[in-house]
Design an enzyme around this catalytic site. Sequence first.
Site, PDB file in Angstrom:
ATOM      1  N   HIS A 136      57.403  43.526  37.133  1.00  0.00           N
ATOM      2  CA  HIS A 136      57.945  44.564  35.804  1.00  0.00           C
ATOM      3  C   HIS A 136      57.350  44.296  34.930  1.00  0.00           C
ATOM      4  O   HIS A 136      56.314  43.741  34.610  1.00  0.00           O
ATOM      5  CB  HIS A 136      59.055  42.445  35.377  1.00  0.00           C
ATOM      6  CG  HIS A 136      59.824  42.411  36.546  1.00  0.00           C
ATOM      7  ND1 HIS A 136      61.039  42.785  37.256  1.00  0.00           N
ATOM      8  CD2 HIS A 136      59.513  41.417  37.729  1.00  0.00           C
ATOM      9  CE1 HIS A 136      61.015  42.541  37.972  1.00  0.00           C
ATOM     10  NE2 HIS A 136      60.802  42.137  38.693  1.00  0.00           N
ATOM     11  N   LYS A 191      41.106  36.021  35.544  1.00  0.00           N
ATOM     12  CA  LYS A 191      39.829  37.212  35.345  1.00  0.00           C
ATOM     13  C   LYS A 191      38.824  37.177  36.301  1.00  0.00           C
ATOM     14  O   LYS A 191      38.633  36.650  37.532  1.00  0.00           O
ATOM     15  CB  LYS A 191      38.955  36.117  34.423  1.00  0.00           C
ATOM     16  CG  LYS A 191      38.747  35.028  34.031  1.00  0.00           C
ATOM     17  CD  LYS A 191      37.762  34.728  32.222  1.00  0.00           C
ATOM     18  CE  LYS A 191      37.481  33.424  32.665  1.00  0.00           C
ATOM     19  NZ  LYS A 191      37.433  32.851  31.371  1.00  0.00           N
ATOM     20  N   LYS A 208      30.195  25.929  39.892  1.00  0.00           N
ATOM     21  CA  LYS A 208      28.929  26.031  39.876  1.00  0.00           C
ATOM     22  C   LYS A 208      28.300  26.701  41.056  1.00  0.00           C
ATOM     23  O   LYS A 208      29.349  27.313  41.467  1.00  0.00           O
ATOM     24  CB  LYS A 208      28.473  24.564  40.604  1.00  0.00           C
ATOM     25  CG  LYS A 208      28.943  24.337  42.628  1.00  0.00           C
ATOM     26  CD  LYS A 208      28.418  23.290  43.195  1.00  0.00           C
ATOM     27  CE  LYS A 208      29.189  22.885  44.534  1.00  0.00           C
ATOM     28  NZ  LYS A 208      28.670  21.709  45.265  1.00  0.00           N
TER      29      LYS A 208
END
Length: 211
Positions: A136, A191, A208
């Site tokens: 949308h 991301k 880590k």
Amino acid sequence: MIIRYLSYPFVLLFKLWMKLTELSSNAFWNWYAKSYLQLFGATSEDWKSIRFNGKCILQIQKATNIVLGEGAKCNSGIKYVDGRKASRITVLEGGSLKIGKWSGLTNTSLICKERIEIGNYVNIGAGTIIMDTNFHSSDWKERAMRNDGKKANSAPIIIEDNVFIGARCIIMKGITIGEKSIIAAGSVVVKDVPAGEIWGGNPAKFIKKVI
């Protein structure tokens, strides 16, 4: 004790019947999924090695590009950790989906509007959602018109070789996950994840380096 010993053979017969039922069901859904994909132009170097275990809901539109690598596998069913009944693979018009060699999905929802590339030897945990579109518009006025799907933002997703994604993760549009990286269960990836790192959380953050 007598009842216990008398019931034992019946339990074994029931387990055998359930196993035979599962095998016949898997054989049918494997045939159906591969036939459906080929009907819509999907290609593979080795269809025989590809397996669909359990029901996979397929929605393939026209003008798509789908490539499945040798040994790719899609598992579905309530016996897996999240208890869902089916995986789902949706490739919308003009979309491009590539799943590499010996990569596996379990009860995964994979929605491709633009491009999703999954590398070789990738493991994707049960209940994970991978989607390269927002579905949308971000403009509330467009959403209010109930006809905003074409204006929704989309961007490619690339998952490189030897990545492991834990159960019930969400991989959002425009993301690249570098090779050998690990995404912890229940994470929301918004991301890029560099190669060789472990990320987790909502939103997913660096934890880590992979040892």
